[in-house]
Design a protein around this motif. Structure first.
Motif, PDB file in Angstrom:
ATOM      1  N   GLU A   1      -6.615   1.062  -6.217  1.00 31.30           N
ATOM      2  CA  GLU A   1      -5.402   1.864  -6.099  1.00 31.30           C
ATOM      3  C   GLU A   1      -4.594   1.820  -7.397  1.00 31.30           C
ATOM      4  OE1 GLU A   1      -3.535   0.152  -2.739  1.00 31.30           O
ATOM      5  OE2 GLU A   1      -4.774   1.222  -1.255  1.00 31.30           O
ATOM      6  N   SER A   2      -4.599   0.641  -8.037  1.00 31.57           N
ATOM      7  CA  SER A   2      -3.887   0.518  -9.313  1.00 31.57           C
ATOM      8  C   SER A   2      -4.561   1.346 -10.406  1.00 31.57           C
ATOM      9  CB  SER A   2      -3.839  -0.954  -9.727  1.00 31.57           C
ATOM     10  OG  SER A   2      -3.216  -1.098 -10.975  1.00 31.57           O
TER      11      SER A   2
ATOM     12  N   MET B   1       2.887  -5.438  -9.110  1.00 27.87           N
ATOM     13  CA  MET B   1       1.948  -5.389  -7.982  1.00 27.87           C
ATOM     14  C   MET B   1       1.049  -6.622  -7.996  1.00 27.87           C
ATOM     15  SD  MET B   1       2.406  -2.726  -6.013  1.00 27.87           S
ATOM     16  CE  MET B   1       0.846  -2.410  -5.199  1.00 27.87           C
TER      17      MET B   1
ATOM     18  N   TYR C   1       3.798   5.651  -5.588  1.00 25.65           N
ATOM     19  CA  TYR C   1       3.731   5.642  -7.068  1.00 25.65           C
ATOM     20  C   TYR C   1       2.651   6.628  -7.563  1.00 25.65           C
ATOM     21  CZ  TYR C   1       3.462   3.905 -11.873  1.00 25.65           C
ATOM     22  OH  TYR C   1       3.466   3.821 -13.235  1.00 25.65           O
ATOM     23  N   THR C   2       1.501   6.598  -6.896  1.00 25.93           N
ATOM     24  CA  THR C   2       0.410   7.490  -7.307  1.00 25.93           C
ATOM     25  C   THR C   2       0.786   8.943  -7.062  1.00 25.93           C
ATOM     26  OG1 THR C   2      -1.208   5.774  -6.796  1.00 25.93           O
ATOM     27  CG2 THR C   2      -2.025   8.032  -7.007  1.00 25.93           C
TER      28      THR C   2
ATOM     29  N   ALA D   1      -6.744  -3.057  -3.822  1.00 27.49           N
ATOM     30  CA  ALA D   1      -5.508  -2.934  -4.599  1.00 27.49           C
ATOM     31  C   ALA D   1      -5.809  -2.590  -6.056  1.00 27.49           C
ATOM     32  CB  ALA D   1      -4.712  -4.233  -4.503  1.00 27.49           C
TER      33      ALA D   1
ATOM     34  N   ARG E   1       0.843  -1.206   0.000  1.00 19.75           N
ATOM     35  CA  ARG E   1       0.000   0.000   0.000  1.00 19.75           C
ATOM     36  C   ARG E   1       0.874   1.251   0.000  1.00 19.75           C
ATOM     37  NH1 ARG E   1      -2.946  -2.858   4.222  1.00 19.75           N
ATOM     38  NH2 ARG E   1      -4.827  -3.821   3.315  1.00 19.75           N
TER      39      ARG E   1
ATOM     40  N   GLN F   1       2.355   1.684  -3.376  1.00 21.01           N
ATOM     41  CA  GLN F   1       1.283   2.089  -4.309  1.00 21.01           C
ATOM     42  C   GLN F   1       1.000   3.584  -4.149  1.00 21.01           C
ATOM     43  OE1 GLN F   1      -1.084   0.051  -6.573  1.00 21.01           O
ATOM     44  NE2 GLN F   1      -0.978   2.191  -7.211  1.00 21.01           N
TER      45      GLN F   1
ATOM     46  N   LYS G   1       2.075  -2.265 -12.597  1.00 16.95           N
ATOM     47  CA  LYS G   1       0.873  -3.049 -12.268  1.00 16.95           C
ATOM     48  C   LYS G   1       1.185  -4.538 -12.309  1.00 16.95           C
ATOM     49  CE  LYS G   1      -3.979  -3.655 -13.539  1.00 16.95           C
ATOM     50  NZ  LYS G   1      -3.940  -5.128 -13.527  1.00 16.95           N
TER      51      LYS G   1
END
Length: 569
Positions: free
Chosen positions: A492-493, A468, A446-447, A489, A440, A443, A465
């Motif tokens: 979030e992706s 992940m 990355y975002t 997840a 998390r 993630q 992705k």
């Protein structure tokens, strides 16, 4: 040659004293004048049509004054020549009458006059009168000459003259006749014109008749040689007339073929509705007109008729083209007005910085532009340059904006690449919570790293992705926990993807479809319960259906919970 020069030539021709032999030359001038006038009028018509197509005005040159001048001069020539021909015909007929009278008188002398002196004196009077009489109709000349010669032969063979004088005259006459036959053969082999050939033949025939008799035993050979030479010249004259007739016929046939080709081409005239469709027929007809000018003359009557037919077809074509051009011009003007409106809209949008929406609007304007069709030669290129300039101004600014933006995103790309490398080196452990916490966290990082250059956006996200998904799969989650964690997840992706709005919308729509399907399934099951209530021994089935309804309700609740987790982007 200029039209006025042709008129002057015809006027000069009319001033000559003898017009009877000038008919063919005058007709040639007339046909040349009409062909040149047709070409000049065609050129004026083409210039006017070109000017109309270019949206300009053109004042055509009028040739009516020259046409009337030529027609008046030609009519005057025809009348004068007609009068001369009539007079000549009357004189020739009168001459024929007189020669027939002389032939009758000579026959009377031969048949009834017994005195040699009187007979010879009568012959001299007849012959002198015969020489003074002018020409007779050509179709009667040979027969009259033969009859007169025949009677002269009879007369001279009946006249007894002194032997010495007779023998001397016979020898001299033989030499003269042989010399004349030689001249006839030379005339036959010459390259003289038809007119000179006929005049030379008439003169030599007159000279032959003036030569006295020869010995009877020599006469048949001389006469055969003479008429063989004369027939040779007549054959040459007839060959010339036949060749001329064949040439005139071939010219008429060639012109008829052009008229037929033109008529067949014009059968498709109603289907030509655009300028493009008129280009090939116009070239075809102009080519036919050029071919027409290169074909020689035909017989006067047929030549005039076929020319009028050809000209009528050409006039029909160019008049129809003129009308279509007017109609198309009106349509082009209407299309141009609509395209000007599109140009104004494009110019208003060209300064916008709302890149996506404005780009879509300009693309729609471009589609409308194509649907409107062509605005014609006068407007299309000019309007298209203005419209393209407005569109290019926006798209060039858009490209510059995103090029500059991509330059600022290079640092974000480097950061996301480092996160991918970090994720590659991460190894999952049995401690699921620690692993989930790491996933998390990476993630989120990355975002939060922000956008990257457009050319690397999709490949970078796909690589992240895939890693992940690989790490989540390694956790071996089960049951509701697995579904919840994997869905979280997944969201979030999606949020980190380049087209998150589209994917979130698709995810939301898919969950709603599942909910709708389950609700319809519940409705069917509830209806089945009512049916089971009216049946005996259905308790077990009713329990199974009730269980399915409860499971559907639980699934709907879980899906609604997922729906709430989807962010509004």
């Amino acid at each position: 040659m200029e039209l006025q020069q042709l008129i002057d030539q015809l006027q000069q021709l009319s001033t000559q004293e003898d017009l009877t032999g000038l008919g063919r030359e005058a007709s040639q001038l007339k046909l040349t004048f009409e062909d040149q006038l047709l070409e000049l009028e065609r050129q004026e018509q083409v210039k006017r049509l070109d000017a109309e197509a270019a949206g300009t005005s053109y004042e055509e040159i009028e040739y009516n004054e020259l046409r009337l001048a030529f027609q008046e001069t030609y009519a005057s020539f025809v009348e004068k020549r007609k009068a001369q021909v009539q007079l000549q015909t009357a004189l020739e007929n009168e001459n024929l009458k007189q020669k027939k009278q002389l032939i009758a008188r000579l026959k009377e002398v031969i048949d009834n006059e017994e005195k040699i002196g009187t007979a010879f004196q009568s012959y001299k009077e007849i012959h002198e009168t015969w020489k003074k009489i002018g020409a007779i109709p050509r179709d009667q000349r040979e027969a009259i000459q033969k009859e007169y010669s025949r009677l002269l032969e009879i007369f001279f063979y009946n006249i007894k003259i002194y032997k010495e004088l007779q023998e001397h005259d016979y020898r001299r006459n033989k030499q003269l006749k042989e010399s004349l036959i030689f001249k006839l053969k030379q005339l036959r082999a010459s390259t003289a014109t038809l007119r000179d050939l006929e005049a030379g033949l008439n003169a030599l025939q007159d000279e032959w008749e003036e030569i006295g008799p020869v010995l009877n035993e020599e006469w048949e050979a001389l006469r055969s040689a003479y008429w063989e030479a004369v027939r040779g010249i007549y054959d040459k004259i007839n060959v010339f007339y036949e060749e001329q007739r064949q040439t005139l016929k071939a010219n008429i046939d060639a012109k008829k073929a052009l008229v037929q080709a033109l008529a067949e081409k014009l059968e498709n005239l109603p289907s030509w509705t655009s300028i493009k469709q008129w280009e090939e027929p116009t070239k075809f007809i102009l080519d036919l007109q050029e071919k027409w000018k290169k074909i020689g003359f035909g017989s006067r009557k047929e030549n005039e008729a076929i020319y009028q037919e050809f000209r009528a077809h050409c006039d029909r074509f160019f008049e129809a083209k003129k009308q279509v051009s007017k109609s198309l011009e009106a349509n082009f003007t209407a299309v141009a007005a609509q395209k000007k409106t599109l140009i104004e809209k494009a110019q208003q949008l060209s300064q916008s910085t709302n890149w996506k929406e404005t780009a879509d609007q300009l693309k729609r304007l471009q589609q409308q532009w194509q649907q409107l069709g062509n605005a014609g030669h006068k407007w299309e290129n000019k309007l298209w340059k203005e419209f393209r300039a407005a569109c290019n101004a926006f798209f060039d600014a858009k490209d510059q904006h995103f090029t500059a933006q991509d330059a600022t995103f290079e640092g974000n790309l480097a950061l996301k690449n480092s996160l991918i490398e970090e994720l590659k080196s991460f190894e999952t452990t049995d401690d699921k919570q620690a692993t989930l916490s790491f996933l998390r966290d990476i993630q989120k990082r990355y975002t939060d790293a922000g956008p990257v250059p457009s050319k690397a956006r999709q490949t970078n996200y796909t690589a992240f992705k895939a890693l992940m998904d690989e790490k989540y799969a390694a956790l071996k989650l089960e049951g509701a926990e697995k579904e919840r964690i994997l869905f979280q997840a997944k969201l979030e992706s999606i949020v980190a993807s380049p087209d998150k709005a589209k994917q979130l919308q698709a995810e939301r729509a898919d969950i709603r479809r599942q909910i709708d399907g389950l609700q319809k399934e519940m409705l069917t099951l509830e209806n089945n319960l009512g049916f089971f209530a009216r049946s005996k021994g259905a308790d077990q089935l009713r329990a199974e259906v009730t269980k399915k309804i409860q499971q559907a309700q639980e699934r709907i609740s879980a899906l609604k919970a997922k729906l709430k987790l989807i962010p509004n982007e």
